[in-house]
Design a protein around this motif. Structure first.
Motif, PDB file in Angstrom:
ATOM      1  N   TRP A 159      -6.145 -11.902 -13.253  1.00  0.00           N
ATOM      2  CA  TRP A 159      -5.487 -11.851 -11.952  1.00  0.00           C
ATOM      3  C   TRP A 159      -5.318 -13.282 -11.437  1.00  0.00           C
ATOM      4  O   TRP A 159      -6.194 -14.121 -11.619  1.00  0.00           O
ATOM      5  N   GLN A 178      -2.300 -11.363  -7.987  1.00  0.00           N
ATOM      6  CA  GLN A 178      -1.288 -10.756  -8.846  1.00  0.00           C
ATOM      7  C   GLN A 178      -1.886 -10.451 -10.215  1.00  0.00           C
ATOM      8  O   GLN A 178      -2.501 -11.319 -10.836  1.00  0.00           O
ATOM      9  N   GLU A 184       1.725  -6.634 -10.845  1.00  0.00           N
ATOM     10  CA  GLU A 184       1.533  -6.018  -9.529  1.00  0.00           C
ATOM     11  C   GLU A 184       0.937  -7.035  -8.558  1.00  0.00           C
ATOM     12  O   GLU A 184       0.019  -7.776  -8.907  1.00  0.00           O
ATOM     13  N   ARG A 186      -1.077  -7.433  -5.054  1.00  0.00           N
ATOM     14  CA  ARG A 186      -1.919  -6.569  -4.226  1.00  0.00           C
ATOM     15  C   ARG A 186      -2.700  -7.412  -3.224  1.00  0.00           C
ATOM     16  O   ARG A 186      -3.121  -8.525  -3.554  1.00  0.00           O
ATOM     17  N   ASP A 455      -0.322  -5.777   4.467  1.00  0.00           N
ATOM     18  CA  ASP A 455       1.024  -5.443   3.970  1.00  0.00           C
ATOM     19  C   ASP A 455       1.960  -6.631   4.131  1.00  0.00           C
ATOM     20  O   ASP A 455       2.750  -6.947   3.245  1.00  0.00           O
ATOM     21  N   ARG A 458       1.146  -9.278   1.575  1.00  0.00           N
ATOM     22  CA  ARG A 458       1.568  -8.846   0.239  1.00  0.00           C
ATOM     23  C   ARG A 458       3.080  -8.970   0.094  1.00  0.00           C
ATOM     24  O   ARG A 458       3.594  -9.477  -0.904  1.00  0.00           O
ATOM     25  N   GLN A 462       5.370 -10.982  -2.547  1.00  0.00           N
ATOM     26  CA  GLN A 462       6.289 -10.201  -3.391  1.00  0.00           C
ATOM     27  C   GLN A 462       7.701 -10.790  -3.312  1.00  0.00           C
ATOM     28  O   GLN A 462       8.382 -10.941  -4.325  1.00  0.00           O
TER      29      GLN A 462
END
Lengths: 672, 294
Positions: A159, A178, A184, A186, A455, A458, A462
């Motif tokens: 990660w 990541q 992904e 997170r 959120d 993240r 992203q």
């Protein structure tokens, strides 16, 4: 209500020791690492770990002298209380590692064996063959695995740490990571985040560091507002084996066990080195530094090897800079038992047996003394108050840093075999303070905070990730930019530094940073995309590269690893006693002036325009007053005499604390 | 070894036998985009430089990202870290031999086979992508067998037990095991376990199912050797029986077929078969003593 958790980023000695100590205290820990923690860069440490031991103690050694060697070797740039505390813990840390099963070398009677390392006259270094870092790391890895089976520690290996999550008050509440396999992204709520992510050697392209040592985690914390201290202090190790992919370390223990550095007196003497008679060999460290010989501190050994090869034209080879590191006079049995690991490395990569033929070595970027600024709480006796949440915390509450990525323990130059100690120490020492912070943390467990905080963080990462993947093709190549960055940094900010070269390098780094914004990816997929992970790390190298170059440019003096010939203080030239005396007075005046002006931590912060700004902070030198570092200087004994007289002439409170406070006397000045 | 170069191997393009090495060479790589996809061969051409190893070859390939045919491709994925053979990350199959890529020196590989260098992922572990494999099972074996010193705690309790030089010299090589997995890849008894995630399965459920599969199959030479390392340590010996019991469970020492490939491929020359022999005897003694109620 959710239970509190600590996220530890990095699984080297510092991250592992903090994790196991927190687990023992009943704290739940997550660990995030780019690599399985057992493969962390700590495995590359070879020579050993320093601490006072029963033998050296009877030879006059003490924790105070270990502390003194460390700050003297570091040219007094460390905050002294944490260093004092570290030296005090040394013997107990070795005992603990011994209990955890580390296969330390033994004496015939079954005690731990010790060897001598640079910058000290005592045999203070415990070792396990020439793979001490690997052995220490494995012992901690095993303990963490034990806690993992009990459910106290959970690992997120493979990660990448993308950045901390700060709440509206600027308190760290977790981080974003990541998954390097699924890509992904997170968010991880955490009540404390510990960054123990190691050094940043890859900024120099090739170094002795492992491929994960990009400095990206520290850079991401820096970008979030953390202060970065003493960035310009980068240790260049005197002895490494050049290679196309990396420069492999040849441990100081090779010299600790009697290895001798030399060049043929005749430039590029074509003879087999074994055929060159003693008288035609130039053992330049032994000749110039009769007291410490081959074991002068690393910055000095590096500079001498560099000078002998460049300015003096005595490199062993014509087209490649290198000197001999010779072990051939030592018995094979001793070499195998004490240095087997590193001799095998040389043999495997160079195809030559160093037991028979002198090795060819040259300096290489090795360690970042600088790093994230961290706090501490001083105790009444000048050490640390253990259990204080201030110990090892960055200027972001709830965000801690330790190990090589902090700036705390090594000042302007690190002594050999002190890094393993500082990593394990900072992890073990900080854990109770972190546990105390958890009890007092405002607003309950991070996991109970509104999910919008996480959120949002993240989503930000992203979007950054998606934006990178969508870059149009045909732009700059991140791997080639990295090579260019390495060349710029190696030329400007290593052994010898000049302001014009540094100024030019700063421009070059800025230009490379701009070009990096136009990088395009050769892999735009979302499965084990190493291309995008590398590109992100590369982008994050630039802020730290700027910190290093800018810090070096602004610091107009010589201190430890930071050497600018323009500001060097040469030895004395007068031959008559009176003249020498006068020169020594002037020398000491200048030293005092320089100390007043430059004995300060360089503190960088990232401005809103993406450029670092630099300020300077006071250094706590209240325990051992700064004194001139005189290794090998001409006239050192006269300067020392003048310096001592001045110390005696001062009022008691100002004076060399050793005499005044009843502490053991510090070592005499090293006259080389 | 030429005397003209101070005893060091010549940097010029000559192998030991004196055959000139090519200025550039081909690398054939067995690639696979993801676990459930088919593998395929791809050919890259790299210019030879001094002191090259397979890692620097892969670095050049990543920077080029173009095949011999000129097709633009994603860089080959591979695992590495220390590049000096102490971290265990970069295990792969180089010219048919499982080994560390960092110590695979190009000039030597080309001296043996001037035509090309062939790279494949390890065979006994599921491919994640290209040369990257998932070695979680290897670390699980260390958890299962409790290969650590179960100390009371981390507070100061004085030094560890005294250890003779002989004992240290015996333990040290075993403690150099870097969990690279070469011994497992070469072992005929160690069979690949590759599980696919089921529809709707959570992380925790999948991890549990995977662990069950790991725990009933052979642990391999590295783990047996670690058991002997800790069982022979004075403190570790206090819980030796527990480790031996675990070593007699399914997937334990009885699965060893004594092929001795493990010791032949170990990059650290760890005496793995000696450890296996000792573990075999110790488990037999343990089983008998338990049978007789000790």
């Amino acid at each position: 209500m959710a239970k509190q958790r600590v996220m530890v980023v990095g699984g080297g000695l510092a991250g592992l020791s903090a994790s196991m100590r927190l687990a023992e205290a009943g704290v739940d820990v997550d660990m995030m690492s780019l690599t399985p923690v057992k493969r962390s860069h700590s495995v590359c440490a070879q020579g050993g770990i320093n601490a006072v031991n029963p033998v050296t103690r009877q030879q006059g050694d003490s924790e105070w002298l270990h502390f003194d060697d460390t700050v003297y070797g570091g040219d007094f740039l460390q905050q002294q209380p944490p260093v004092k505390e570290m030296a005090d813990w040394g013997p107990r840390i070795i005992d603990l590692m011994d209990r955890l099963g580390v296969t330390f070398n033994r004496t015939p009677e079954g005690f731990r064996d010790q060897r001598r390392f640079g910058g000290t006259l005592f045999m203070r270094t415990a070792f396990a063959g020439a793979t001490t870092g690997q052995q220490l790391l494995y012992a901690l890895d095993e303990q963490v695995r034990r806690w993992e089976t009990e459910g106290r520690i959970k690992k997120y290996e493979f990660w990448d740490f993308l950045g901390p999550v700060l709440d509206a008050n600027g308190v760290c509440r977790g981080c974003v990571g990541q998954d390097l396999v699924t890509m992904e992204i997170r968010a991880f709520p955490a009540d404390v985040v510990v960054v123990a992510s190691g050094g940043c050697g890859l900024i120099y392209g090739r170094s002795t560091m492992s491929m994960v040592c990009t400095g990206s985690a520290a850079s991401r914390v820096f970008a979030a507002g953390a202060k970065y201290g003493n960035g310009e202090f980068i240790q260049v190790h005197p002895t490494a084996i050049p290679g196309a992919d990396k420069l492999r370390l040849m441990s100081e223990s090779a010299r600790g066990e009697g290895g001798r550095v030399w060049v043929p007196r005749k430039p590029q003497d074509p003879r087999d080195p074994r055929q060159i008679p003693e008288a035609q060999r130039y053992y330049f460290l032994e000749e110039r530094y009769p007291k410490y010989g081959n074991l002068v501190p690393r910055d000095i050994a590096t500079r001498e090897i560099f000078n002998v090869c460049t300015y003096e034209g005595l490199s062993v080879e014509k087209d490649r800079l290198c000197v001999y590191l010779d072990l051939t006079h030592l018995s094979r049995a001793v070499l195998d038992q004490k240095l087997g690991g590193i001799l095998e490395i040389y043999e495997k990569f160079q195809g030559v047996d160093p037991r028979d033929t002198p090795m060819k070595i040259f300096p290489a970027v090795h360690y970042s003394m600088g790093g994230l600024w961290v706090d501490y709480e001083r105790s009444a006796d000048g050490g640390l108050r253990i259990g204080s949440p201030r110990n090892q915390v960055t200027n972001i509450p709830g965000l801690y840093a330790m190990g090589e990525c902090d700036y705390q323990y090594h000042g302007a130059n690190r002594l050999g075999a002190n890094s393993l100690l500082s990593c394990i120490f900072s992890g073990l020492m900080a854990a109770p303070g972190i546990a105390a912070w958890l009890k007092s943390v405002p607003g309950g467990a991070a996991a109970d905070l509104p999910s919008s905080l996480f959120d949002g963080a993240r989503k930000h990462h992203q979007q950054e990730h998606d934006r990178l993947l969508r870059r149009s093709a045909g732009g700059e190549n991140p791997y080639l930019l990295h090579q260019e960055l390495g060349q710029v940094m190696t030329k400007a900010a290593t052994v010898v530094r000049h302001n014009d070269v540094l100024r030019e390098a700063y421009g070059a780094v800025c230009e490379l940073a701009e070009r990096a914004e136009r990088c395009s990816l050769s892999d735009t997929g979302n499965w084990t995309n190493q291309n995008v992970v590398f590109t992100k790390a590369l982008l994050d190298m630039f802020p730290l590269a700027k910190v290093i170059v800018k810090g070096a440019l602004q610091r107009d003096e010589c201190r430890g690893a930071h050497y600018k010939p323009e500001f060097a203080m040469p030895g004395l030239t007068a031959t008559d006693p009176a003249g020498r005396r006068r020169e020594a007075e002037t020398w000491c005046d200048r030293f005092q002036e320089n100390t007043h002006k430059w004995l300060r931590s360089t503190i960088a912060r990232l401005g809103s325009d993406g450029e670092p700004t630099i300020t300077y902070e006071e250094v706590d030198t209240s325990l051992i007053p700064p004194r001139p570092r005189l290794y090998g200087l001409v006239g050192a004994e006269v300067i020392e005499e003048v310096w001592k007289e001045r110390q005696l002439g001062k009022p008691a409170t100002d004076r060399d604390g050793n005499g005044a406070t009843g502490k053991p006397a510090a070592q005499p000045l090293a006259a080389g | 070894m030429q005397s003209t170069t101070n005893g060091h191997a010549s940097p010029a393009g000559h192998a030991a036998a004196g055959t000139p090495l090519p200025d550039e060479f081909d690398v054939r790589i067995l690639r696979q985009d993801a676990p459930d996809e088919a593998s395929y061969w791809e050919r890259h051409r790299v210019r030879r430089e001094p002191d090259m190893n397979v890692i620097s070859v892969l670095q050049r390939i990543a920077a080029q990202a173009k095949t011999v045919e000129g097709e633009r491709v994603a860089p080959v994925a591979w695992d590495c870290n220390c590049l000096e053979e102490v971290c265990g990350a970069c295990t792969m199959v180089v010219n048919g031999h499982v080994r560390q890529a960092c110590t695979a020196l190009v000039d030597r590989l080309l001296a043996d086979n001037p035509d090309e260098i062939e790279l494949r992922p390890m065979e006994k572990f599921p491919v994640v992508r290209d040369l990257v494999v998932n070695r979680r099972r290897l670390f699980r074996a260390l958890e299962k067998l409790k290969t650590w010193i179960p100390v009371d705690g981390y507070y100061d309790a004085g030094p560890g037990p005294r250890v003779s030089q002989e004992a240290q010299q015996e333990a040290y090589p075993l403690s150099e095991c870097m969990s690279c997995g070469c011994c497992l890849d070469a072992c005929p008894q160690y069979q690949k376990i590759e599980l696919a995630r089921r529809e709707g399965e959570t992380d925790a459920e999948f991890a549990h199912r995977e662990q069950e599969a790991f725990d009933t199959r052979f642990v391999g030479a590295h783990a047996i050797s670690q058991v002997m390392l800790f069982n022979r340590h004075p403190t570790g010996a206090l819980s030796a029986g527990e480790r031996l019991d675990l070593l007699m469970e399914a997937g334990g020492i009885q699965d060893c077929g004594n092929a001795q490939n493990c010791v032949a491929v170990c990059p650290k020359k760890i005496p793995l078969t000696t450890s296996i022999g000792r573990a075999g005897r110790a488990t037999v003694v343990r089983a008998i003593s338990k049978w007789f109620g000790r």
